[in-house]
Design a protein around this motif. Sequence first.
Motif, PDB file in Angstrom:
ATOM      1  N   CYS A  59     -58.956  14.560  36.453  1.00  0.00           N
ATOM      2  CA  CYS A  59     -59.636  14.328  37.726  1.00  0.00           C
ATOM      3  C   CYS A  59     -60.241  12.930  37.770  1.00  0.00           C
ATOM      4  N   ILE A  60     -60.469  12.469  38.980  1.00  0.00           N
ATOM      5  CA  ILE A  60     -61.259  11.240  39.168  1.00  0.00           C
ATOM      6  C   ILE A  60     -62.442  11.658  40.038  1.00  0.00           C
ATOM      7  N   CYS A  61     -63.643  11.418  39.511  1.00  0.00           N
ATOM      8  CA  CYS A  61     -64.823  11.950  40.187  1.00  0.00           C
ATOM      9  C   CYS A  61     -65.921  10.891  40.301  1.00  0.00           C
ATOM     10  N   PRO A  62     -66.686  10.960  41.388  1.00  0.00           N
ATOM     11  CA  PRO A  62     -67.803  10.018  41.526  1.00  0.00           C
ATOM     12  C   PRO A  62     -69.016  10.515  40.765  1.00  0.00           C
ATOM     13  N   LYS A  63     -69.825   9.581  40.304  1.00  0.00           N
ATOM     14  CA  LYS A  63     -71.030   9.947  39.568  1.00  0.00           C
ATOM     15  C   LYS A  63     -71.931  10.842  40.431  1.00  0.00           C
ATOM     16  N   GLY A  64     -72.010  10.483  41.706  1.00  0.00           N
ATOM     17  CA  GLY A  64     -72.869  11.235  42.623  1.00  0.00           C
ATOM     18  C   GLY A  64     -72.388  12.650  42.872  1.00  0.00           C
ATOM     19  N   GLY A  65     -71.143  12.928  42.481  1.00  0.00           N
ATOM     20  CA  GLY A  65     -70.612  14.264  42.718  1.00  0.00           C
ATOM     21  C   GLY A  65     -70.909  15.222  41.583  1.00  0.00           C
ATOM     22  N   ALA A  66     -71.641  14.758  40.574  1.00  0.00           N
ATOM     23  CA  ALA A  66     -71.949  15.630  39.432  1.00  0.00           C
ATOM     24  C   ALA A  66     -73.132  16.530  39.763  1.00  0.00           C
ATOM     25  N   ASP A  67     -73.012  17.774  39.315  1.00  0.00           N
ATOM     26  CA  ASP A  67     -74.086  18.734  39.537  1.00  0.00           C
ATOM     27  C   ASP A  67     -74.460  19.305  38.170  1.00  0.00           C
ATOM     28  N   LYS A  68     -75.492  20.106  38.102  1.00  0.00           N
ATOM     29  CA  LYS A  68     -75.902  20.669  36.812  1.00  0.00           C
ATOM     30  C   LYS A  68     -74.743  21.368  36.120  1.00  0.00           C
ATOM     31  N   GLY A  69     -74.408  20.922  34.937  1.00  0.00           N
ATOM     32  CA  GLY A  69     -73.366  21.581  34.147  1.00  0.00           C
ATOM     33  C   GLY A  69     -71.961  21.396  34.681  1.00  0.00           C
ATOM     34  N   LYS A  70     -71.801  20.591  35.698  1.00  0.00           N
ATOM     35  CA  LYS A  70     -70.467  20.414  36.283  1.00  0.00           C
ATOM     36  C   LYS A  70     -70.279  18.944  36.649  1.00  0.00           C
ATOM     37  N   LEU A  71     -69.326  18.303  35.988  1.00  0.00           N
ATOM     38  CA  LEU A  71     -69.152  16.865  36.215  1.00  0.00           C
ATOM     39  C   LEU A  71     -68.530  16.540  37.566  1.00  0.00           C
ATOM     40  N   CYS A  72     -67.626  17.365  38.006  1.00  0.00           N
ATOM     41  CA  CYS A  72     -66.934  17.067  39.267  1.00  0.00           C
ATOM     42  C   CYS A  72     -67.218  18.150  40.293  1.00  0.00           C
ATOM     43  N   ALA A  73     -68.478  18.282  40.649  1.00  0.00           N
ATOM     44  CA  ALA A  73     -68.835  19.342  41.576  1.00  0.00           C
ATOM     45  C   ALA A  73     -68.292  19.060  42.969  1.00  0.00           C
ATOM     46  N   GLU A  74     -68.359  17.801  43.399  1.00  0.00           N
ATOM     47  CA  GLU A  74     -67.825  17.490  44.727  1.00  0.00           C
ATOM     48  C   GLU A  74     -67.372  16.040  44.839  1.00  0.00           C
ATOM     49  N   GLY A  75     -66.480  15.814  45.775  1.00  0.00           N
ATOM     50  CA  GLY A  75     -66.041  14.455  46.097  1.00  0.00           C
ATOM     51  C   GLY A  75     -64.929  13.907  45.225  1.00  0.00           C
ATOM     52  N   GLY A  76     -64.482  14.667  44.219  1.00  0.00           N
ATOM     53  CA  GLY A  76     -63.441  14.146  43.323  1.00  0.00           C
ATOM     54  C   GLY A  76     -62.039  14.595  43.722  1.00  0.00           C
ATOM     55  N   PHE A  77     -61.065  14.109  42.976  1.00  0.00           N
ATOM     56  CA  PHE A  77     -59.667  14.503  43.184  1.00  0.00           C
ATOM     57  C   PHE A  77     -59.083  14.894  41.825  1.00  0.00           C
ATOM     58  N   CYS A  78     -58.264  15.916  41.822  1.00  0.00           N
ATOM     59  CA  CYS A  78     -57.695  16.387  40.552  1.00  0.00           C
ATOM     60  C   CYS A  78     -56.189  16.576  40.652  1.00  0.00           C
ATOM     61  N   GLU A  79     -55.523  16.467  39.517  1.00  0.00           N
ATOM     62  CA  GLU A  79     -54.083  16.768  39.437  1.00  0.00           C
ATOM     63  C   GLU A  79     -53.886  17.725  38.275  1.00  0.00           C
ATOM     64  N   LYS A  80     -53.208  18.814  38.545  1.00  0.00           N
ATOM     65  CA  LYS A  80     -52.974  19.822  37.500  1.00  0.00           C
ATOM     66  C   LYS A  80     -51.917  19.339  36.514  1.00  0.00           C
ATOM     67  N   ILE A  81     -52.076  19.727  35.246  1.00  0.00           N
ATOM     68  CA  ILE A  81     -51.076  19.344  34.232  1.00  0.00           C
ATOM     69  C   ILE A  81     -50.682  20.546  33.377  1.00  0.00           C
ATOM     70  N   GLY A  82     -50.570  21.695  33.996  1.00  0.00           N
ATOM     71  CA  GLY A  82     -50.174  22.901  33.262  1.00  0.00           C
ATOM     72  C   GLY A  82     -51.267  23.347  32.315  1.00  0.00           C
ATOM     73  N   ASP A  83     -50.851  23.729  31.081  1.00  0.00           N
ATOM     74  CA  ASP A  83     -51.892  24.198  30.153  1.00  0.00           C
ATOM     75  C   ASP A  83     -52.020  23.284  28.928  1.00  0.00           C
ATOM     76  N   LYS A  84     -51.718  21.993  29.118  1.00  0.00           N
ATOM     77  CA  LYS A  84     -51.861  21.025  28.024  1.00  0.00           C
ATOM     78  C   LYS A  84     -53.332  20.868  27.635  1.00  0.00           C
ATOM     79  N   ASN A  85     -53.548  20.564  26.338  1.00  0.00           N
ATOM     80  CA  ASN A  85     -54.908  20.189  25.917  1.00  0.00           C
ATOM     81  C   ASN A  85     -55.148  18.758  26.374  1.00  0.00           C
ATOM     82  N   VAL A  86     -56.239  18.531  27.037  1.00  0.00           N
ATOM     83  CA  VAL A  86     -56.521  17.165  27.504  1.00  0.00           C
ATOM     84  C   VAL A  86     -57.610  16.542  26.657  1.00  0.00           C
ATOM     85  N   THR A  87     -57.348  15.338  26.158  1.00  0.00           N
ATOM     86  CA  THR A  87     -58.377  14.592  25.435  1.00  0.00           C
ATOM     87  C   THR A  87     -58.563  13.264  26.148  1.00  0.00           C
TER      88      THR A  87
END
Lengths: 201, 354
Positions: A104-132
């Motif tokens: 995902c690409i997320c704005p700092k302002g979109g972070a909420d408690k315990g959730k980095l990309c609570a709002e305003g971000g965009f994501c692309e699914k990549i199946g079930d790969k481990n992401v580092t």
Amino acid sequence: MNKRGEEMVMKNVISLLIAAVVIGFIVFLIFRGFYFISKGNEAESAKRTLEGLMGKIDNLKDGQEGKFTLQGFSSKDRWYFVGFDSRDEIDEKPGECSFDSCVCICPKGGADKGKLCAEGGFCEKIGDKNVTILFLFGDAKLKGSIIDFKLPIGESLGCIPIMSNLFEVIVFKESDNLKLASEGEFVQGDLFYERCRKIYQ
Amino acid sequence: MMFKRGELTSAQIITLILSIGALVVLLGFAYLFFSGNDALIDREACHLSVITRATAPSAAQSGVPLECRTSKICLSISGKKDSCNQFIGEEGVSYVKLPNNEEDAARVIMENSANAMFDCWSMTGQGKLDIFGKAFQSLGETKSSCIICSRVALSDEILEKFPGIRENIDFNRYLERNNPPGLSRTYLDIFTGESGTSTYSTVEENVFESELDKLAKARDTSPEVREALGDLPTVSNQIAFIFAQRKTKLGFWDGALSGATLGSSAIVGIAVTVPGAKSVIASGGGALASLLFVGGTSGFAAVNSWQNQMASAAYCGTLASSLDNPEQGCSLVRGVDYDVKKINQICDIIEGMP
């Protein structure tokens, strides 16, 4: 002052007040308008940056490593690449990732408690790969391949900040893994960074 | 005055003319939007946003986004989609098929590069507008802001088919002798504007080029030599045409160019600027020198001459804006190897969209 004069003054004062309120409202609307246009522009740049990266990742074969130059953008709010695993708690991930792993690409302002990309971000699914996702700063430098890269404690983060100019991202893709790494300067006191660090650890 | 029945009055004629005029304008816009000429629409949108920002009140300036998208041009022998590795996975790439003849192929490379430079220069107001106004000063006066107008890439197959193409590339001569499409003045004449050619400096022989040629030959011919050389500089085979602007109070042209005056435009070649650049930076530097200087000798590329000859269209002087006291600074349009280190050396901040 006679009564007629008082009425005139009152009328003028009321007209002036109404005019001031209306002008103030119009100015507010103009500034809000600029703000939303500007935010929309930022969001579009962010979306294009993520699409550009994912397009390049899609073209990598399993087992391949690539170094890509990405064009950052200036923004009022700092944006980050963040990765989520399919095994992560669903309430920690953006809704669009659902049960999959995603980048995902997320704005700092979109972070909420315990959730980095609570709002305003965009994501692309990549199946079930481990992401580092690794962002190295300080003395930690990417030397050679990231395939066998060992994480230096305290000098890396699980989010890659989007720079205001060009930056490089190294990607290693496997059938069950996706590693993204970049390096740059650490911004002291950035709460988002602290959250990235916490989540990574 | 006698009126015949059915005769048009002057008011009706004027209304009719205005209506036809409006219709033509509307049709023109419709053509622009439906003709599929995305590049033209993008250029116009960028130009409009540049003007809007430069003329906006200072407080609102930062809120006006620059609608400038980086155009991506792939030059290849086949002209096919995805023929440039540099753009793999990216959207909105235009593909240009090069002619089968080496000389013509070189001409098309120079033509596309010159047009990219010209478009960048014209859509950013010829460098005379204050695009990154007072509202951006919190970012630091010494920081330079850029727009990456376009990226022009060469496909790998070009050198395979035309190994001697670099001999046919003389970018500065091309600018000197050719006109932008539909115009009657040369690129050089337009870039230098009213200042004439007195500030024009030709590109001298690049001292690095012969060294890089040697490296190229070594790499192409011997794997052992290649191994011994270790890490070669990054091969990008891609030029970014960037617009850069930096505010300054003093020293526009220090060390970069002699004879140039405030408010003048110039075209400068890299060979003129690089040797003096270090001393300019050390002495405090001029605004232009700081934009021109790209350190290091790396940037080995398939077509060295194409990249090394890249001239820059520069303007230093008062930057037009809506401010009571317009600021001064230098603007520059130049082709730079699309390399993180090189571009970040010129651009602290990149505006516009990738």
